[in-house]
Design a protein around this motif. Structure first.
Motif, short mmCIF file in Angstrom:
data_model
loop_
_atom_site.label_atom_id
_atom_site.label_comp_id
_atom_site.label_asym_id
_atom_site.label_seq_id
_atom_site.Cartn_x
_atom_site.Cartn_y
_atom_site.Cartn_z
N VAL A 1 0.83 -1.17 -0.20
CA VAL A 1 0.20 -0.26 -0.02
C VAL A 1 0.69 1.20 0.01
O VAL A 1 0.59 2.08 -0.74
CB VAL A 1 -0.64 0.14 1.14
CG1 VAL A 1 -1.56 1.38 1.51
CG2 VAL A 1 -1.91 -1.01 1.06
N LEU A 2 1.75 1.31 0.85
CA LEU A 2 2.80 2.48 0.72
C LEU A 2 3.43 2.59 -0.37
O LEU A 2 3.75 3.86 -0.74
CB LEU A 2 3.78 2.22 2.06
CG LEU A 2 4.74 3.60 2.14
CD1 LEU A 2 4.07 4.59 2.78
CD2 LEU A 2 5.83 3.06 3.35
N ALA A 3 3.63 1.61 -1.26
CA ALA A 3 4.52 1.64 -2.40
C ALA A 3 3.59 2.61 -3.37
O ALA A 3 3.86 2.97 -4.49
CB ALA A 3 4.85 0.40 -2.98
N GLN A 4 2.19 2.64 -3.09
CA GLN A 4 1.33 3.24 -4.31
C GLN A 4 1.47 4.73 -4.03
O GLN A 4 1.03 5.34 -5.02
CB GLN A 4 -0.13 2.75 -4.01
CG GLN A 4 -0.37 1.35 -3.87
CD GLN A 4 0.29 0.71 -5.15
OE1 GLN A 4 -0.11 1.13 -6.27
NE2 GLN A 4 0.97 -0.40 -4.93
N ALA B 1 8.45 -7.77 -0.29
CA ALA B 1 7.72 -6.58 -0.88
C ALA B 1 8.61 -5.86 -1.64
O ALA B 1 7.92 -5.25 -2.66
CB ALA B 1 7.10 -5.93 0.35
N VAL B 2 9.87 -5.65 -1.31
CA VAL B 2 10.68 -4.87 -2.00
C VAL B 2 10.99 -5.53 -3.35
O VAL B 2 11.07 -4.87 -4.50
CB VAL B 2 12.08 -4.92 -1.07
CG1 VAL B 2 13.33 -4.29 -1.92
CG2 VAL B 2 11.96 -3.87 -0.07
N VAL B 3 11.21 -6.83 -3.57
CA VAL B 3 11.32 -7.48 -4.69
C VAL B 3 10.16 -7.38 -5.72
O VAL B 3 10.28 -6.84 -6.94
CB VAL B 3 11.52 -9.08 -4.35
CG1 VAL B 3 11.38 -9.75 -6.05
CG2 VAL B 3 12.89 -9.43 -3.85
N VAL B 4 8.75 -7.25 -5.02
CA VAL B 4 7.68 -7.08 -5.76
C VAL B 4 7.61 -5.69 -6.41
O VAL B 4 7.36 -5.61 -7.64
CB VAL B 4 6.34 -7.58 -5.07
CG1 VAL B 4 5.11 -6.95 -5.72
CG2 VAL B 4 6.40 -9.08 -4.87
N ALA C 1 10.26 -3.86 -6.73
CA ALA C 1 11.17 -3.42 -7.69
C ALA C 1 10.85 -3.96 -9.19
O ALA C 1 11.18 -3.54 -9.99
CB ALA C 1 12.37 -4.06 -7.27
N MET C 2 10.39 -5.24 -9.00
CA MET C 2 9.83 -5.93 -10.25
C MET C 2 8.57 -5.34 -10.97
O MET C 2 8.79 -5.06 -12.16
CB MET C 2 9.31 -7.11 -10.07
CG MET C 2 10.54 -8.20 -9.66
SD MET C 2 11.51 -8.43 -10.87
CE MET C 2 10.91 -9.53 -12.19
N SER C 3 7.71 -4.48 -10.26
CA SER C 3 6.69 -3.62 -10.97
C SER C 3 7.20 -2.63 -11.51
O SER C 3 6.84 -2.13 -12.50
CB SER C 3 5.73 -3.42 -9.81
OG SER C 3 4.92 -2.32 -10.12
N MET C 4 8.35 -1.88 -10.91
CA MET C 4 8.77 -0.72 -11.22
C MET C 4 9.52 -1.01 -12.69
O MET C 4 9.49 -0.29 -13.58
CB MET C 4 9.79 0.02 -10.24
CG MET C 4 8.90 0.55 -9.05
SD MET C 4 10.03 1.05 -7.78
CE MET C 4 10.79 2.66 -8.62
N ARG C 5 10.41 -1.99 -12.62
CA ARG C 5 11.01 -2.61 -13.99
C ARG C 5 10.12 -2.87 -14.99
O ARG C 5 10.27 -2.62 -16.10
CB ARG C 5 11.83 -3.75 -13.41
CG ARG C 5 12.66 -4.11 -14.66
CD ARG C 5 13.93 -3.35 -14.99
NE ARG C 5 14.66 -3.88 -16.32
CZ ARG C 5 15.03 -2.98 -17.01
NH1 ARG C 5 14.82 -1.72 -17.01
NH2 ARG C 5 15.57 -3.32 -18.21
N LEU C 6 8.95 -3.53 -14.75
CA LEU C 6 8.25 -3.88 -15.72
C LEU C 6 7.52 -2.68 -16.30
O LEU C 6 7.17 -2.39 -17.62
CB LEU C 6 7.11 -4.82 -15.24
CG LEU C 6 7.81 -6.21 -15.07
CD1 LEU C 6 6.37 -7.19 -14.40
CD2 LEU C 6 7.86 -6.81 -16.35
N SER C 7 7.10 -1.78 -15.36
CA SER C 7 6.67 -0.52 -15.69
C SER C 7 7.27 0.32 -16.69
O SER C 7 6.99 0.74 -17.92
CB SER C 7 6.06 0.51 -14.73
OG SER C 7 5.62 1.56 -15.08
#
Length: 190
Positions: A90-93, A161-164, A166-172
């Motif tokens: 949630v905080l990553a949002q 959570a950090v991995v998820v 980071a992967m989300s940012m990379r895919l974006s």
């Protein structure tokens, strides 16, 4: 006219005209008093919470675990993992561009509130009040393994959570690159 030095043209003796600076100074005094009152109330709330919540939380956990090491470990892993992973996601949002600063603050507050069970366990483990020490004794007897399992669950959730994120940012980032390259290809083909 009067001999009074404070009187200005258009005022009678004993009256004083207020300037905008006088009004602003009054606002700052009110704000300062308000800040002091809020700080005092927050401190009193902290003292009340430190005296109540660690013991209360230990009793709730002890009721769930009922003195069993396996149950304490499983509940600890559950609380540690879920109430660390979900708040971090949630905080990553907050990094989303469509949120203005007000909504980013609200999302951050929601993330902190979602981690409440971990904050309560931390208040038992790291607290130095009588309630925290009582909570430690309650957990030692009636919730064995809970505190250590909570720490293990929280650390593993933070890593995942950090991995998820980071992967989300990379895919974006890759999606934006592909979109940009497709745009350049279509321009070149035209």
């Amino acid at each position: 006219m009067s001999d009074d030095g404070d009187a200005s043209p258009g005022t009678t003796a004993g009256e004083r005209r207020y300037t905008p600076n006088d009004v602003n100074a009054g606002r700052w005094v009110r704000r300062g008093v308000l800040i002091l009152v809020v700080a005092a109330l927050a401190y009193v709330a902290y003292l009340v919470a430190a005296a109540f919540f660690p013991r209360w939380w230990s009793q709730r956990v002890a009721d769930q675990v009922n003195g069993h090491l396996t149950a304490g470990t499983l509940w600890g892993l559950f609380y540690g993992f879920v109430f660390t992973f979900v708040p971090l996601i949630v905080l990553a949002q907050v990094r989303r561009r469509f949120f203005n600063w007000e909504w980013r603050g609200i999302v951050a507050i929601v993330a902190v509130l979602l981690a409440t069970p971990n904050w309560l366990t931390l208040s038992v483990v790291a607290g130095n009040s009588k309630a925290a020490h009582a909570g430690e004794r309650i957990m030692d007897v009636d919730a064995p393994g809970f505190r250590v399992a909570t720490a293990i669950g929280a650390v593993s959730a933070a890593v995942i959570a950090v991995v998820v994120v980071a992967m989300s940012m990379r895919l974006s980032h890759q999606r934006r690159e592909v979109k940009n390259l497709r745009g350049k290809l279509s321009e070149r083909d035209e």
